[in-house]
Design a protein around this motif. Sequence first.
Motif, PDB file in Angstrom:
ATOM      1  N   PRO A 142      13.931 -16.397 -33.831  1.00  0.00           N
ATOM      2  CA  PRO A 142      13.368 -17.242 -34.884  1.00  0.00           C
ATOM      3  C   PRO A 142      12.304 -18.195 -34.331  1.00  0.00           C
ATOM      4  CG  PRO A 142      15.748 -17.216 -35.012  1.00  0.00           C
ATOM      5  CD  PRO A 142      15.368 -16.569 -33.714  1.00  0.00           C
ATOM      6  N   VAL A 143      11.099 -18.061 -34.852  1.00  0.00           N
ATOM      7  CA  VAL A 143       9.970 -18.898 -34.446  1.00  0.00           C
ATOM      8  C   VAL A 143       9.198 -19.252 -35.710  1.00  0.00           C
ATOM      9  CG1 VAL A 143       7.817 -18.949 -33.134  1.00  0.00           C
ATOM     10  CG2 VAL A 143       9.770 -17.700 -32.243  1.00  0.00           C
ATOM     11  N   PRO A 144       8.775 -20.508 -35.848  1.00  0.00           N
ATOM     12  CA  PRO A 144       7.954 -20.850 -37.018  1.00  0.00           C
ATOM     13  C   PRO A 144       6.678 -20.012 -37.047  1.00  0.00           C
ATOM     14  CG  PRO A 144       8.770 -22.840 -35.971  1.00  0.00           C
ATOM     15  CD  PRO A 144       9.098 -21.683 -35.043  1.00  0.00           C
ATOM     16  N   LEU A 145       6.280 -19.578 -38.217  1.00  0.00           N
ATOM     17  CA  LEU A 145       5.102 -18.732 -38.379  1.00  0.00           C
ATOM     18  C   LEU A 145       3.866 -19.353 -37.727  1.00  0.00           C
ATOM     19  CD1 LEU A 145       3.718 -16.241 -39.595  1.00  0.00           C
ATOM     20  CD2 LEU A 145       3.376 -17.580 -41.680  1.00  0.00           C
ATOM     21  N   GLU A 146       3.627 -20.627 -37.982  1.00  0.00           N
ATOM     22  CA  GLU A 146       2.428 -21.261 -37.431  1.00  0.00           C
ATOM     23  C   GLU A 146       2.429 -21.194 -35.903  1.00  0.00           C
ATOM     24  OE1 GLU A 146       1.924 -25.461 -38.207  1.00  0.00           O
ATOM     25  OE2 GLU A 146      -0.242 -25.254 -38.032  1.00  0.00           O
ATOM     26  N   GLN A 147       3.557 -21.455 -35.283  1.00  0.00           N
ATOM     27  CA  GLN A 147       3.645 -21.407 -33.821  1.00  0.00           C
ATOM     28  C   GLN A 147       3.336 -20.005 -33.308  1.00  0.00           C
ATOM     29  OE1 GLN A 147       7.348 -22.922 -32.260  1.00  0.00           O
ATOM     30  NE2 GLN A 147       7.124 -21.793 -30.356  1.00  0.00           N
ATOM     31  N   ARG A 148       3.921 -18.991 -33.946  1.00  0.00           N
ATOM     32  CA  ARG A 148       3.700 -17.599 -33.524  1.00  0.00           C
ATOM     33  C   ARG A 148       2.234 -17.220 -33.694  1.00  0.00           C
ATOM     34  NH1 ARG A 148       7.120 -12.962 -33.545  1.00  0.00           N
ATOM     35  NH2 ARG A 148       8.558 -14.440 -32.619  1.00  0.00           N
ATOM     36  N   VAL A 149       1.651 -17.551 -34.839  1.00  0.00           N
ATOM     37  CA  VAL A 149       0.264 -17.169 -35.126  1.00  0.00           C
ATOM     38  C   VAL A 149      -0.701 -17.867 -34.170  1.00  0.00           C
ATOM     39  CG1 VAL A 149      -1.597 -17.369 -36.826  1.00  0.00           C
ATOM     40  CG2 VAL A 149       0.648 -16.513 -37.518  1.00  0.00           C
ATOM     41  N   LEU A 150      -0.542 -19.167 -33.977  1.00  0.00           N
ATOM     42  CA  LEU A 150      -1.467 -19.886 -33.104  1.00  0.00           C
ATOM     43  C   LEU A 150      -1.362 -19.405 -31.657  1.00  0.00           C
ATOM     44  CD1 LEU A 150      -1.325 -23.504 -34.572  1.00  0.00           C
ATOM     45  CD2 LEU A 150      -2.924 -21.641 -35.077  1.00  0.00           C
ATOM     46  N   GLY A 151      -0.171 -19.077 -31.221  1.00  0.00           N
ATOM     47  CA  GLY A 151      -0.014 -18.505 -29.889  1.00  0.00           C
ATOM     48  C   GLY A 151      -0.691 -17.160 -29.765  1.00  0.00           C
ATOM     49  N   ARG A 152      -0.543 -16.331 -30.780  1.00  0.00           N
ATOM     50  CA  ARG A 152      -1.160 -15.002 -30.762  1.00  0.00           C
ATOM     51  C   ARG A 152      -2.679 -15.104 -30.828  1.00  0.00           C
ATOM     52  NH1 ARG A 152       2.013 -10.839 -32.070  1.00  0.00           N
ATOM     53  NH2 ARG A 152       3.430 -11.991 -30.773  1.00  0.00           N
ATOM     54  N   LEU A 153      -3.200 -16.051 -31.623  1.00  0.00           N
ATOM     55  CA  LEU A 153      -4.661 -16.231 -31.691  1.00  0.00           C
ATOM     56  C   LEU A 153      -5.217 -16.624 -30.329  1.00  0.00           C
ATOM     57  CD1 LEU A 153      -5.165 -18.031 -35.118  1.00  0.00           C
ATOM     58  CD2 LEU A 153      -5.735 -15.662 -34.522  1.00  0.00           C
ATOM     59  N   SER A 154      -4.481 -17.422 -29.599  1.00  0.00           N
ATOM     60  CA  SER A 154      -4.925 -17.831 -28.263  1.00  0.00           C
ATOM     61  C   SER A 154      -5.105 -16.628 -27.349  1.00  0.00           C
ATOM     62  CB  SER A 154      -3.924 -18.798 -27.639  1.00  0.00           C
ATOM     63  OG  SER A 154      -3.898 -19.996 -28.371  1.00  0.00           O
ATOM     64  N   THR A 155      -4.257 -15.608 -27.504  1.00  0.00           N
ATOM     65  CA  THR A 155      -4.394 -14.403 -26.668  1.00  0.00           C
ATOM     66  C   THR A 155      -5.646 -13.618 -27.025  1.00  0.00           C
ATOM     67  OG1 THR A 155      -3.107 -12.919 -28.098  1.00  0.00           O
ATOM     68  CG2 THR A 155      -1.878 -14.210 -26.452  1.00  0.00           C
ATOM     69  N   ARG A 156      -6.209 -13.855 -28.211  1.00  0.00           N
ATOM     70  CA  ARG A 156      -7.452 -13.202 -28.629  1.00  0.00           C
ATOM     71  C   ARG A 156      -8.662 -14.092 -28.370  1.00  0.00           C
ATOM     72  NH1 ARG A 156      -6.457 -10.563 -34.548  1.00  0.00           N
ATOM     73  NH2 ARG A 156      -8.305  -9.347 -34.106  1.00  0.00           N
ATOM     74  N   GLU A 157      -8.420 -15.177 -27.609  1.00  0.00           N
ATOM     75  CA  GLU A 157      -9.470 -16.139 -27.286  1.00  0.00           C
ATOM     76  C   GLU A 157     -10.081 -16.743 -28.551  1.00  0.00           C
ATOM     77  OE1 GLU A 157     -12.181 -14.412 -24.468  1.00  0.00           O
ATOM     78  OE2 GLU A 157     -10.556 -13.952 -23.084  1.00  0.00           O
ATOM     79  N   VAL A 158      -9.230 -16.960 -29.548  1.00  0.00           N
ATOM     80  CA  VAL A 158      -9.630 -17.626 -30.785  1.00  0.00           C
ATOM     81  C   VAL A 158      -9.152 -19.062 -30.699  1.00  0.00           C
ATOM     82  CG1 VAL A 158      -9.278 -17.727 -33.290  1.00  0.00           C
ATOM     83  CG2 VAL A 158      -9.496 -15.509 -32.148  1.00  0.00           C
ATOM     84  N   ASP A 159     -10.024 -20.011 -30.998  1.00  0.00           N
ATOM     85  CA  ASP A 159      -9.645 -21.418 -30.999  1.00  0.00           C
ATOM     86  C   ASP A 159      -8.648 -21.639 -32.132  1.00  0.00           C
ATOM     87  OD1 ASP A 159      -9.417 -24.170 -31.055  1.00  0.00           O
ATOM     88  OD2 ASP A 159     -11.447 -24.507 -31.814  1.00  0.00           O
ATOM     89  N   PRO A 160      -7.388 -21.965 -31.813  1.00  0.00           N
ATOM     90  CA  PRO A 160      -6.381 -22.171 -32.863  1.00  0.00           C
ATOM     91  C   PRO A 160      -6.785 -23.249 -33.869  1.00  0.00           C
ATOM     92  CG  PRO A 160      -5.328 -22.050 -30.727  1.00  0.00           C
ATOM     93  CD  PRO A 160      -6.807 -22.117 -30.479  1.00  0.00           C
TER      94      PRO A 160
END
Length: 105
Positions: free
Chosen positions: A12-30
């Motif tokens: 269980p992980v909050p959606l925002e935390q999961r998404v922002l972490g994943r965006l960082s792996t795509r070199e997207v500024d969260p």
Amino acid sequence: GRLATLVNAVTPVPLEQRVLGRLSTREVDPGSATWDAWRGESGRWTVAVTFSAGGRERRARWTFDIPSRTVRPLDDEARWLSEDDPASSVLTGGLAVRPQTRVYD
């Protein structure tokens, strides 16, 4: 919705935390991600995040179930941003993500 958890998540992980972490792996500024939510004509809620990656604007959408406070991906971007193992993906809201409890034979 951003704090909701994913329906089939192993952890269980909050959606925002999961998404922002994943965006960082795509070199997207969260910080450049924008969130929105709306209620459709059917009464169902949709949560969306919009961000730029690969030179174009992208959008991921999830349905949000209020009673269980869980989200379910509606498109490939949402699946990629929120699934447990992004390596197996095709590039595919504070609520926590919970694993589905049903067993299918």
